[in-house]
Design a protein around this motif. Structure first.
Motif, PDB file in Angstrom:
ATOM      1  N   GLY A 173      24.875   3.075 -18.675  1.00  0.00           N
ATOM      2  CA  GLY A 173      24.949   3.421 -17.266  1.00  0.00           C
ATOM      3  C   GLY A 173      24.035   2.554 -16.423  1.00  0.00           C
ATOM      4  O   GLY A 173      24.392   2.155 -15.309  1.00  0.00           O
ATOM      5  N   LYS A 174      22.849   2.253 -16.952  1.00  0.00           N
ATOM      6  CA  LYS A 174      21.919   1.409 -16.196  1.00  0.00           C
ATOM      7  C   LYS A 174      22.433  -0.028 -16.087  1.00  0.00           C
ATOM      8  O   LYS A 174      22.237  -0.691 -15.063  1.00  0.00           O
ATOM      9  CB  LYS A 174      20.541   1.441 -16.857  1.00  0.00           C
ATOM     10  CG  LYS A 174      19.821   2.771 -16.647  1.00  0.00           C
ATOM     11  CD  LYS A 174      18.403   2.756 -17.198  1.00  0.00           C
ATOM     12  CE  LYS A 174      17.706   4.071 -16.868  1.00  0.00           C
ATOM     13  NZ  LYS A 174      16.325   4.096 -17.375  1.00  0.00           N
ATOM     14  N   LEU A 175      23.081  -0.512 -17.132  1.00  0.00           N
ATOM     15  CA  LEU A 175      23.678  -1.848 -17.057  1.00  0.00           C
ATOM     16  C   LEU A 175      24.772  -1.892 -15.992  1.00  0.00           C
ATOM     17  O   LEU A 175      24.883  -2.859 -15.226  1.00  0.00           O
ATOM     18  CB  LEU A 175      24.251  -2.248 -18.417  1.00  0.00           C
ATOM     19  CG  LEU A 175      23.228  -2.536 -19.525  1.00  0.00           C
ATOM     20  CD1 LEU A 175      23.932  -2.774 -20.861  1.00  0.00           C
ATOM     21  CD2 LEU A 175      22.370  -3.747 -19.158  1.00  0.00           C
ATOM     22  N   MET A 176      25.585  -0.831 -15.936  1.00  0.00           N
ATOM     23  CA  MET A 176      26.637  -0.778 -14.924  1.00  0.00           C
ATOM     24  C   MET A 176      26.039  -0.630 -13.528  1.00  0.00           C
ATOM     25  O   MET A 176      26.533  -1.215 -12.563  1.00  0.00           O
ATOM     26  CB  MET A 176      27.580   0.380 -15.232  1.00  0.00           C
ATOM     27  CG  MET A 176      28.772   0.466 -14.281  1.00  0.00           C
ATOM     28  SD  MET A 176      29.730  -1.063 -14.147  1.00  0.00           S
ATOM     29  CE  MET A 176      30.291  -1.249 -15.838  1.00  0.00           C
ATOM     30  N   ALA A 177      24.966   0.146 -13.429  1.00  0.00           N
ATOM     31  CA  ALA A 177      24.298   0.287 -12.136  1.00  0.00           C
ATOM     32  C   ALA A 177      23.728  -1.051 -11.675  1.00  0.00           C
ATOM     33  O   ALA A 177      23.784  -1.389 -10.486  1.00  0.00           O
ATOM     34  CB  ALA A 177      23.193   1.335 -12.229  1.00  0.00           C
ATOM     35  N   ALA A 178      23.207  -1.831 -12.616  1.00  0.00           N
ATOM     36  CA  ALA A 178      22.687  -3.157 -12.271  1.00  0.00           C
ATOM     37  C   ALA A 178      23.808  -4.051 -11.755  1.00  0.00           C
ATOM     38  O   ALA A 178      23.631  -4.809 -10.788  1.00  0.00           O
ATOM     39  CB  ALA A 178      22.019  -3.792 -13.492  1.00  0.00           C
ATOM     40  N   ALA A 179      24.984  -3.952 -12.382  1.00  0.00           N
ATOM     41  CA  ALA A 179      26.135  -4.732 -11.920  1.00  0.00           C
ATOM     42  C   ALA A 179      26.532  -4.322 -10.510  1.00  0.00           C
ATOM     43  O   ALA A 179      26.898  -5.161  -9.675  1.00  0.00           O
ATOM     44  CB  ALA A 179      27.316  -4.542 -12.871  1.00  0.00           C
ATOM     45  N   ALA A 180      26.445  -3.010 -10.217  1.00  0.00           N
ATOM     46  CA  ALA A 180      26.790  -2.520  -8.882  1.00  0.00           C
ATOM     47  C   ALA A 180      25.793  -3.009  -7.838  1.00  0.00           C
ATOM     48  O   ALA A 180      26.170  -3.342  -6.707  1.00  0.00           O
ATOM     49  CB  ALA A 180      26.836  -0.993  -8.881  1.00  0.00           C
ATOM     50  N   VAL A 181      24.521  -3.052  -8.197  1.00  0.00           N
ATOM     51  CA  VAL A 181      23.504  -3.553  -7.272  1.00  0.00           C
ATOM     52  C   VAL A 181      23.760  -5.018  -6.947  1.00  0.00           C
ATOM     53  O   VAL A 181      23.705  -5.442  -5.791  1.00  0.00           O
ATOM     54  CB  VAL A 181      22.088  -3.359  -7.873  1.00  0.00           C
ATOM     55  CG1 VAL A 181      21.041  -4.082  -7.030  1.00  0.00           C
ATOM     56  CG2 VAL A 181      21.753  -1.876  -7.967  1.00  0.00           C
ATOM     57  N   ILE A 182      24.065  -5.808  -7.980  1.00  0.00           N
ATOM     58  CA  ILE A 182      24.384  -7.227  -7.777  1.00  0.00           C
ATOM     59  C   ILE A 182      25.646  -7.378  -6.946  1.00  0.00           C
ATOM     60  O   ILE A 182      25.731  -8.208  -6.028  1.00  0.00           O
ATOM     61  CB  ILE A 182      24.559  -7.935  -9.141  1.00  0.00           C
ATOM     62  CG1 ILE A 182      23.231  -7.970  -9.891  1.00  0.00           C
ATOM     63  CG2 ILE A 182      25.108  -9.350  -8.949  1.00  0.00           C
ATOM     64  CD1 ILE A 182      23.353  -8.431 -11.331  1.00  0.00           C
ATOM     65  N   SER A 183      26.644  -6.549  -7.254  1.00  0.00           N
ATOM     66  CA  SER A 183      27.918  -6.607  -6.541  1.00  0.00           C
ATOM     67  C   SER A 183      27.737  -6.321  -5.063  1.00  0.00           C
ATOM     68  O   SER A 183      28.276  -7.032  -4.194  1.00  0.00           O
ATOM     69  CB  SER A 183      28.894  -5.594  -7.146  1.00  0.00           C
ATOM     70  OG  SER A 183      30.109  -5.586  -6.434  1.00  0.00           O
ATOM     71  N   GLY A 184      26.989  -5.267  -4.758  1.00  0.00           N
ATOM     72  CA  GLY A 184      26.762  -4.909  -3.361  1.00  0.00           C
ATOM     73  C   GLY A 184      26.021  -5.998  -2.618  1.00  0.00           C
ATOM     74  O   GLY A 184      26.367  -6.332  -1.475  1.00  0.00           O
ATOM     75  N   PHE A 185      25.017  -6.564  -3.266  1.00  0.00           N
ATOM     76  CA  PHE A 185      24.243  -7.623  -2.619  1.00  0.00           C
ATOM     77  C   PHE A 185      25.113  -8.837  -2.331  1.00  0.00           C
ATOM     78  O   PHE A 185      25.072  -9.418  -1.236  1.00  0.00           O
ATOM     79  CB  PHE A 185      23.057  -8.011  -3.504  1.00  0.00           C
ATOM     80  CG  PHE A 185      22.088  -8.941  -2.832  1.00  0.00           C
ATOM     81  CD1 PHE A 185      21.099  -8.428  -2.007  1.00  0.00           C
ATOM     82  CD2 PHE A 185      22.169 -10.310  -3.005  1.00  0.00           C
ATOM     83  CE1 PHE A 185      20.200  -9.277  -1.368  1.00  0.00           C
ATOM     84  CE2 PHE A 185      21.289 -11.166  -2.369  1.00  0.00           C
ATOM     85  CZ  PHE A 185      20.283 -10.639  -1.555  1.00  0.00           C
ATOM     86  N   THR A 186      25.926  -9.227  -3.316  1.00  0.00           N
ATOM     87  CA  THR A 186      26.814 -10.376  -3.138  1.00  0.00           C
ATOM     88  C   THR A 186      27.810 -10.132  -2.016  1.00  0.00           C
ATOM     89  O   THR A 186      28.069 -11.021  -1.191  1.00  0.00           O
ATOM     90  CB  THR A 186      27.578 -10.663  -4.445  1.00  0.00           C
ATOM     91  OG1 THR A 186      26.645 -10.833  -5.513  1.00  0.00           O
ATOM     92  CG2 THR A 186      28.418 -11.920  -4.330  1.00  0.00           C
ATOM     93  N   ALA A 187      28.385  -8.928  -1.988  1.00  0.00           N
ATOM     94  CA  ALA A 187      29.346  -8.606  -0.935  1.00  0.00           C
ATOM     95  C   ALA A 187      28.694  -8.648   0.437  1.00  0.00           C
ATOM     96  O   ALA A 187      29.291  -9.137   1.411  1.00  0.00           O
ATOM     97  CB  ALA A 187      29.947  -7.227  -1.190  1.00  0.00           C
ATOM     98  N   LEU A 188      27.472  -8.157   0.541  1.00  0.00           N
ATOM     99  CA  LEU A 188      26.775  -8.161   1.827  1.00  0.00           C
ATOM    100  C   LEU A 188      26.446  -9.580   2.285  1.00  0.00           C
ATOM    101  O   LEU A 188      26.502  -9.878   3.481  1.00  0.00           O
ATOM    102  CB  LEU A 188      25.501  -7.316   1.732  1.00  0.00           C
ATOM    103  CG  LEU A 188      25.739  -5.806   1.694  1.00  0.00           C
ATOM    104  CD1 LEU A 188      24.487  -5.068   1.231  1.00  0.00           C
ATOM    105  CD2 LEU A 188      26.175  -5.299   3.058  1.00  0.00           C
ATOM    106  N   VAL A 189      26.129 -10.452   1.346  1.00  0.00           N
ATOM    107  CA  VAL A 189      25.909 -11.860   1.699  1.00  0.00           C
ATOM    108  C   VAL A 189      27.190 -12.457   2.293  1.00  0.00           C
ATOM    109  O   VAL A 189      27.172 -13.107   3.338  1.00  0.00           O
ATOM    110  CB  VAL A 189      25.454 -12.676   0.466  1.00  0.00           C
ATOM    111  CG1 VAL A 189      25.488 -14.175   0.769  1.00  0.00           C
ATOM    112  CG2 VAL A 189      24.053 -12.270   0.030  1.00  0.00           C
TER     113      VAL A 189
END
Length: 441
Positions: free
Chosen positions: A275-291
């Motif tokens: 779950g933490k690995l998937m959460a890390a992917a979501a954090v990266i995903s959100g940051f990339t999308a916001l950029v």
């Protein structure tokens, strides 16, 4: 076209990553929780919305081949229907850009909470959301080449784990987890349309490469390819991922989940590491999308400023980036977040996502109408019947999305759209005054 050196421009891989990166933000990671209250009818709505999104992608691919300049829906609407219609498309899309950033950042906080307990207090959640809005703004201010690099790397880092959940999760599905078909207790059509309106938020971004066309190398060729490829890749991830999460976590548990994909990973393998690995992917995903979305929003206001329908300061650039447009978008998204966060994470995300869906659908509708206009004006040509059907489908899809947003969302969105009319009047009067002075001189 944007004044960007050819070396700094985005190639086909970076343009595709921009499309995929803006479509797949944190919305997909929060989407199952937002859809759970509707029941499994939302899976049927997902099919319908995907068809509409692909139709829009094909429309934008055709339109950008006609006019490969920065601005996307604004340029297409202006060319077909005149300056005022173009302004409305630009204004509505600009609102959807910074409002959508607020929704992405809100969903992003739910996954940050897996590592740091920021949701224990409202203001810590709000502060984290604001940080999530301003860090991507700083990346944009550092230059266009850095934006392209973030999109490529970030897209890979988030696409792979999402695809993993979607494929591997199919082997862990329990049919009992899917729950009732229509969990709203109301009409099937109302539930179907409401779920579709929420789903639309997850496909916003199909037009991103066309808006930033001036920042793309050989836009007439690369933007269309990037648009269609990115949309289809996102569709695959959405289908597989949503089904896997519904089938492993269950719609009842999902209603209270702030990190549904992390919950799905934990349900599949036990413990919390997955779950933490998937959460890390979501954090990266959100940051990339916001950029990516920060750039797209600023590029839209830049295009309108160059035509003098937006204030001139939106056109100020530094390191190939409209820097003041970036700052204004981040500021407005921050204010919208502060105004809505008291309702809780999922409710805040859903409310802002619906508002974003309405404001972005207006330029979608205008763009589909513009494609129909050009097809009718040009008469017979190879491929016309197919293009005509696709444009009609995209137009009908846009109308359906407006209806699905609900009365409150349409009312609030319409007020925000009409708030732009005084801005247009002011800008037009200033232009006319300057032209009269010039004429008398």
């Amino acid at each position: 076209m944007s004044d960007v050196g050819d070396r700094s421009r985005l190639g086909l891989p970076a343009a595709t990553a921009l499309v995929l990166g803006t479509i797949i933000g944190t919305g997909v990671f929060t989407l199952p929780a937002a859809l759970a209250p509707f029941g499994t009818i939302s899976l049927v709505a997902l099919v319908a919305v995907t068809v509409g999104a692909v139709a829009l992608a094909l429309v934008f691919a055709r339109l950008v081949a006609r006019d490969p300049n920065t601005g996307g829906p604004y340029v297409y609407t202006r060319d077909a229907f005149g300056e005022f219609a173009g302004f409305l498309a630009a204004w509505s899309y600009w609102i959807s850009g910074w409002a959508g950033n607020a929704a992405i950042a809100v969903a992003w906080v739910g996954y940050v909470d897996v590592f740091i307990p920021v949701l224990d207090h409202v203001w810590s959640a709000v502060l984290t959301t604001i940080v999530g809005l301003w860090l991507p703004a700083l990346v944009n201010l550092s230059g266009l080449r850095n934006v392209g690099g973030f999109q490529v790397v970030g897209t890979v880092l988030k696409f792979v784990p999402l695809l993993f959940i979607g494929v591997v999760g199919l082997f862990f599905i329990d049919g009992a987890n899917f729950g009732p078909f229509n969990a709203t207790g109301g009409s099937v059509w109302a539930a179907f349309s409401a779920a579709g309106a929420v789903l639309l938020f997850s496909y916003i971004g199909v037009e991103s490469a066309s808006i930033a066309a001036g920042a793309v190398r050989d836009p007439a060729r690369n933007v269309g390819r990037a648009t269609v490829t990115g949309t289809l890749a996102a569709a695959v991830v959405y289908f597989l991922g949503t089904i896997a999460v519904f089938g492993t976590v269950g719609t009842t548990a999902l209603k209270d989940s702030t990190a549904p994909f992390a919950d799905a990973m934990n349900a599949m393998f036990g413990g919390s590491l997955g779950g933490k690995l998937m959460a890390a992917a979501a954090v990266i995903s959100g940051f990339t999308a916001l950029v990516g979305w920060t750039l797209v929003t600023a590029e839209m206001s830049l295009a309108a400023a160059r035509d003098r329908v937006f204030p001139a300061w939106f056109g100020l650039q530094r390191r190939d980036v409209p820097w003041l447009g970036v700052i204004v978008a981040a500021l407005l998204a921050s204010l919208l977040t502060i105004a809505n966060f008291t309702e809780g994470l999922t409710a805040t995300f859903t409310a802002i996502a619906l508002l974003t869906g309405f404001t972005v659908t207006i330029p979608y509708l205008f763009s589909a109408a513009a494609q129909l206009y050009w097809l009718l004006r040009e008469g017979r040509r190879p491929g016309r019947p197919f293009d005509f059907v696709v444009a009609l489908l995209a137009l009908a899809f846009s109308y359906w999305m407006i209806i699905g947003g609900g009365e409150t969302t349409v009312f609030e969105g319409l007020l925000m759209l009409l708030a732009g009319v005084p801005v247009y009047v002011w800008m037009k009067a200033r232009r006319s005054g300057a032209e009269n002075v010039g004429g008398r001189a």
